[in-house]
Every structure is written in structure tokens, then in C-alpha cells.
Design an enzyme around this catalytic site. Structure first.
Site, PDB file in Angstrom:
ATOM      1  N   SER A  46      -5.105 -18.981  18.896  1.00  0.00           N
ATOM      2  CA  SER A  46      -3.752 -17.957  19.041  1.00  0.00           C
ATOM      3  C   SER A  46      -2.842 -18.619  18.067  1.00  0.00           C
ATOM      4  CB  SER A  46      -3.697 -17.934  20.228  1.00  0.00           C
ATOM      5  OG  SER A  46      -2.376 -18.728  20.768  1.00  0.00           O
ATOM      6  N   ASP A  78      -7.624 -15.744  17.105  1.00  0.00           N
ATOM      7  CA  ASP A  78      -7.392 -15.238  17.738  1.00  0.00           C
ATOM      8  C   ASP A  78      -6.324 -13.988  18.016  1.00  0.00           C
ATOM      9  OD1 ASP A  78      -8.738 -14.445  20.796  1.00  0.00           O
ATOM     10  OD2 ASP A  78      -7.712 -15.705  21.739  1.00  0.00           O
ATOM     11  N   ASP A 100      -5.986  -7.708  15.781  1.00  0.00           N
ATOM     12  CA  ASP A 100      -5.907  -6.944  17.270  1.00  0.00           C
ATOM     13  C   ASP A 100      -5.036  -5.950  16.628  1.00  0.00           C
ATOM     14  OD1 ASP A 100      -5.920  -5.800  19.582  1.00  0.00           O
ATOM     15  OD2 ASP A 100      -5.690  -7.428  20.776  1.00  0.00           O
ATOM     16  N   GLU A 130     -11.023  -5.096  17.813  1.00  0.00           N
ATOM     17  CA  GLU A 130     -10.626  -4.765  18.989  1.00  0.00           C
ATOM     18  C   GLU A 130     -11.031  -3.340  18.877  1.00  0.00           C
ATOM     19  OE1 GLU A 130      -8.466  -7.072  21.329  1.00  0.00           O
ATOM     20  OE2 GLU A 130      -8.341  -5.707  23.004  1.00  0.00           O
ATOM     21  N   GLY A 177      -6.401 -13.837  31.647  1.00  0.00           N
ATOM     22  CA  GLY A 177      -5.186 -14.395  32.674  1.00  0.00           C
ATOM     23  C   GLY A 177      -6.422 -14.774  33.582  1.00  0.00           C
ATOM     24  N   GLY A 208     -10.990 -11.692  27.349  1.00  0.00           N
ATOM     25  CA  GLY A 208     -11.021 -12.069  28.840  1.00  0.00           C
ATOM     26  C   GLY A 208     -12.286 -12.373  29.883  1.00  0.00           C
ATOM     27  N   ALA A 209     -12.743 -13.276  30.253  1.00  0.00           N
ATOM     28  CA  ALA A 209     -13.746 -13.754  30.442  1.00  0.00           C
ATOM     29  C   ALA A 209     -13.985 -15.203  30.914  1.00  0.00           C
ATOM     30  CB  ALA A 209     -15.666 -13.485  29.414  1.00  0.00           C
ATOM     31  N   ASN A 250     -15.050 -15.136  24.589  1.00  0.00           N
ATOM     32  CA  ASN A 250     -13.855 -15.816  24.728  1.00  0.00           C
ATOM     33  C   ASN A 250     -14.050 -16.574  26.222  1.00  0.00           C
ATOM     34  OD1 ASN A 250     -13.472 -15.127  22.284  1.00  0.00           O
ATOM     35  ND2 ASN A 250     -12.144 -13.496  22.561  1.00  0.00           N
ATOM     36  N   ASP A 252     -10.214 -18.933  27.640  1.00  0.00           N
ATOM     37  CA  ASP A 252      -8.879 -19.918  27.534  1.00  0.00           C
ATOM     38  C   ASP A 252      -8.424 -20.543  28.968  1.00  0.00           C
ATOM     39  OD1 ASP A 252      -6.443 -21.043  26.655  1.00  0.00           O
ATOM     40  OD2 ASP A 252      -5.599 -18.923  25.644  1.00  0.00           O
TER      41      ASP A 252
HETATM   42  P1  13P Z   1      -9.726 -15.800  29.495  1.00  0.00           P
HETATM   43  O1  13P Z   1      -7.986 -15.183  29.893  1.00  0.00           O
HETATM   44  O2  13P Z   1     -10.206 -14.794  30.223  1.00  0.00           O
HETATM   45  O3  13P Z   1      -9.703 -17.090  29.008  1.00  0.00           O
HETATM   46  O4  13P Z   1      -9.692 -15.193  27.720  1.00  0.00           O
HETATM   47  C1  13P Z   1      -9.120 -15.748  27.158  1.00  0.00           C
HETATM   48  C2  13P Z   1      -9.226 -14.586  25.723  1.00  0.00           C
HETATM   49  O5  13P Z   1      -9.784 -13.537  25.831  1.00  0.00           O
HETATM   50  C3  13P Z   1      -8.866 -15.227  24.253  1.00  0.00           C
HETATM   51  O6  13P Z   1      -9.129 -14.882  23.650  1.00  0.00           O
HETATM   52  O1  G3H Z   2      -5.859 -14.087  25.220  1.00  0.00           O
HETATM   53  C1  G3H Z   2      -5.021 -15.063  24.656  1.00  0.00           C
HETATM   54  C2  G3H Z   2      -5.036 -15.870  24.627  1.00  0.00           C
HETATM   55  O2  G3H Z   2      -5.562 -17.059  25.927  1.00  0.00           O
HETATM   56  C3  G3H Z   2      -4.179 -16.730  24.091  1.00  0.00           C
HETATM   57  O3  G3H Z   2      -3.072 -17.133  25.019  1.00  0.00           O
HETATM   58  O4  G3H Z   2      -0.746 -16.458  22.726  1.00  0.00           O
HETATM   59  O5  G3H Z   2      -0.503 -17.690  25.352  1.00  0.00           O
HETATM   60  O6  G3H Z   2      -1.720 -19.028  23.336  1.00  0.00           O
HETATM   61  P1  G3H Z   2      -1.419 -18.223  23.978  1.00  0.00           P
HETATM   62 ZN    ZN Z   3      -8.545 -11.932  24.364  1.00  0.00          ZN
END
Ligand code: 13P
Ligand code: G3H
Ligand code: ZN
Length: 304
Positions: A46, A78, A100, A130, A177, A208-209, A250, A252
Site C-alpha cells: 500500500s 495496492d 482507486d 475500482e 479490516g 477485503g477478502a 486480496n 492483508d
Molecule cells: P482485508 O482487510 O480483508 O485483508 O483486505 C485487504 C485488501 O483488500 C487490500 O487491498
Molecule cells: O486495503 C488496504 C490495506 O489493508 C492496506 O492497509 O494502508 O494500513 O497498509 P495500510
Molecule cells: Zn483493498
């Protein structure tokens, strides 16, 4: 142009896991796992991840990872929110960038995305964009309001035609999240099917998966981390989406949870250790196990 990994995923009906990293340890765990599964993989960073690592260090990490990784790996920006960050990521050496601007009016989203696509394509870089809201569809919204947050299939077709984007992130009910649902987890496969009928050649992306596994939430709660009520996407839904045109998934939050579980458990069981390689190593093992499992769920094992 380099090889576009998402095209193979679209043709063969699987999805590639896109995992966020902002430390070398996490990237090494992701790569080790993809290699052990003989799977292609996407490692994404990111904007705040780039700031945390530093552009020049990141450039070096990407170059050496490409040289050493034994499976196809793609480095991806990202959630780039501006032309400038997309340009910066291209200078660093990313293979693809996400622009995005989904929070902007449709016409502005089209204009900025098109500008990034033109710039990126001239340099052999792919673009993800997106449409729709991945901020989450709240349970208490009225149906009409909810529908306006999901990606509109008709708009998706127009957006793709006007921008030339290589892939499209769509909103079908996921949310970023650890707290995705207060009630039952749902994905709008009816909307996904309509979108894939209208733009059959475009790989789709699910943000967000993260699964936010109940077992890991319980382990963290036991160790004193306040993560009460965290809930993610059940893996059956992700496996089903992978067989559709969702070609990139995705995660995270799951990476963050795994790393933390590994580190805290190690520290809890070894209270005289002060060597960070030990607890970071335990965190890396958890991350690698998570990624290997995701690769099985998304169907990308042995697709390298
Ligand atoms: P999560 O918060 O579900 O892991 O999604 C991360 C994401 O979409 C990063 O672009
Ligand atoms: O979708 C977003 C990612 O989880 C990135 O989060 O900006 O805290 O690195 P971050
Ligand atoms: Zn995302």
C-alpha cells in the site's frame, strides 16, 4: 509487455492470492509458501507500506525477490489514490498498479484511471481500478441505499471500455479490516454473474477478502489482544468466487493476524528469549501456513 498472470487465472478458473507486505519477513514467508505450492503469487504494497519501507529499499527488495523467486511473482501497488503515487510505484519497479478513485464521482474516476492506464501501458505496467464501495455494506441500510454501493454491471462495462483498465475491483459485499459482518456473511454472486456476462474478458478483483478465522481470533483473545467480534469471509465463498471471474483475491488483515499469532505465541512460550529472529521466525511460519492454505482455497496450486 510482461506476462499478465490474471489472464491465465481467468482462462483456467482460479484466483491468485494477493498478499500485502510492508516488511521483508512477510514477503519472504509469502514467497516460500508460493514456491512450496508451485503457485503464482502477487505481493502488494500500500501507499503507507511504501512509506514504511522506503522507495529505494523497496526497489532493492523487489529486484532481489524477482531474481530469487522460483514461481511467477508480480509486485503490485495496492489502493493508489492518485496519479502521482501510481507514477512513483512504476518508477520503483512494480509490475502493476491499482488506481482507486472509487470514492470520486464516476466521471472523475474514469478520467484519472484513464490517465494512469495511458501512462502505465506505455511502460509495460498493468492497471487495476475500482468501481463501487468496498467500505462495507452495512446491515441496517435500506435496500435501495445498499444497491447503490454495489458495483453496477452496466457502469462496469462503460468504465472498462472508456478507461482500458486491465482488471477491475468490484464491490459485491466485502469490506476491509477485521470486522466485516455483524450478521451472516454474504456475497452477491448475482451481481458478479451479471458483471462477468457484460465484461467477460476482464479479470475481476475481490478486496477485503480476509477470512479472519475464528480459531485465530480465539488464539489472539486468549493472549490478551482485544479483537472481540472480528469476523471475515468464509472460505467456501472465496473458493466459489475463484471459480467465477474473480482472478485476484486480496488479503492483508489475515497476514497481520497470522504474524501476530506466531510472534505472541512464541514469546508466551519462551519468556527468556530476546533474539528477534526467533519470534519473527515463528511469525513467518504462521504467515507461510496461512498463504499455503489460501493457495489451496483459491485453486492456484501447481499453476506456476
Ligand atoms: P482485508 O482487510 O480483508 O485483508 O483486505 C485487504 C485488501 O483488500 C487490500 O487491498
Ligand atoms: O486495503 C488496504 C490495506 O489493508 C492496506 O492497509 O494502508 O494500513 O497498509 P495500510
Ligand atoms: Zn483493498
Amino acid at each position: 509487455m510482461k506476462k499478465y498472470l490474471l489472464k491465465d487465472a481467468l482462462e483456467k478458473g482460479y484466483a491468485i492470492g494477493a498478499f500485502n507486505f510492508a516488511t521483508l519477513e512477510v514477503l519472504k514467508a509469502i514467497i516460500a509458501s508460493a514456491e512450496s505450492k508451485n503457485s503464482p503469487v502477487i505481493a502488494q504494497v500500500s501507499e503507507s507500506g511504501i512509506a514504511f519501507l522506503g522507495d529505494d529499499y523497496l526497489k532493492g527488495i523487489i529486484e532481489s525477490a524477482r531474481k530469487n523467486c522460483r514461481v511467477p511473482i508480480s509486485f503490485h501497488l495496492d489502493h493508489g489514490k492518485s496519479f502521482d503515487i501510481a507514477k512513483r510505484a512504476i518508477d520503483i519497479g512494480f509490475d502493476s498498479v491499482m488506481i482507486d478513485c472509487s470514492m470520486l464521482p464516476f466521471e472523475d474516476n474514469v478520467a484519472i484511471t484513464k490517465k494512469v492506464v495511458d501512462y502505465a501501458h506505455e511502460r509495460g505496467v498493468f492497471v487495476e481500478s475500482e468501481l463501487g464501495s468496498i467500505a462495507g455494506i452495512e446491515d441496517d441500510l435500506k435496500v435501495a441505499d445498499k444497491d447503490s454501493l454495489y458495483t453496477s454491471p452496466i457502469q462496469a462495462k462503460e468504465f472498462v471500455e472508456r478507461t482500458g483498465t486491465d482488471s477491475l475491483a468490484i464491490a459485491i459485499g466485502t469490506k476491509h479490516g477485521a470486522y466485516k459482518y455483524s450478521g451472516e456473511a454474504k456475497l452477491r454472486f448475482d451481481i458478479l454473474e451479471e458483471i462477468e456476462k457484460l465484461i467477460p474478458d476482464i479479470p475481476l478483483v475481490l478486496h477485503g477478502a480476509s477470512g479472519v478465522e475464528a480459531r485465530d481470533v480465539a488464539r489472539l483473545l486468549e493472549m490478551g489482544v482485544d479483537i472481540q467480534g472480528a469476523k471475515g469471509i468464509p472460505e467456501e465463498l472465496l473458493a466459489k468466487a475463484s471459480k467465477h471471474h474473480i482472478c485476484k483475491i486480496n488479503g492483508d488483515t489475515d497476514i497481520r493476524i497470522s504474524l501476530l499469532v506466531g510472534i505472541l505465541e512464541y514469546i508466551g512460550n519462551n519468556n527468556s528469549n530476546i533474539d528477534y529472529r526467533k519470534y519473527l521466525g515463528a511469525g513467518m511460519t504462521e504467515v507461510a501456513n496461512l498463504v499455503a492454505h489460501k493457495i489451496d482455497v483459491y485453486g492456484s496450486a501447481n499453476k506456476a
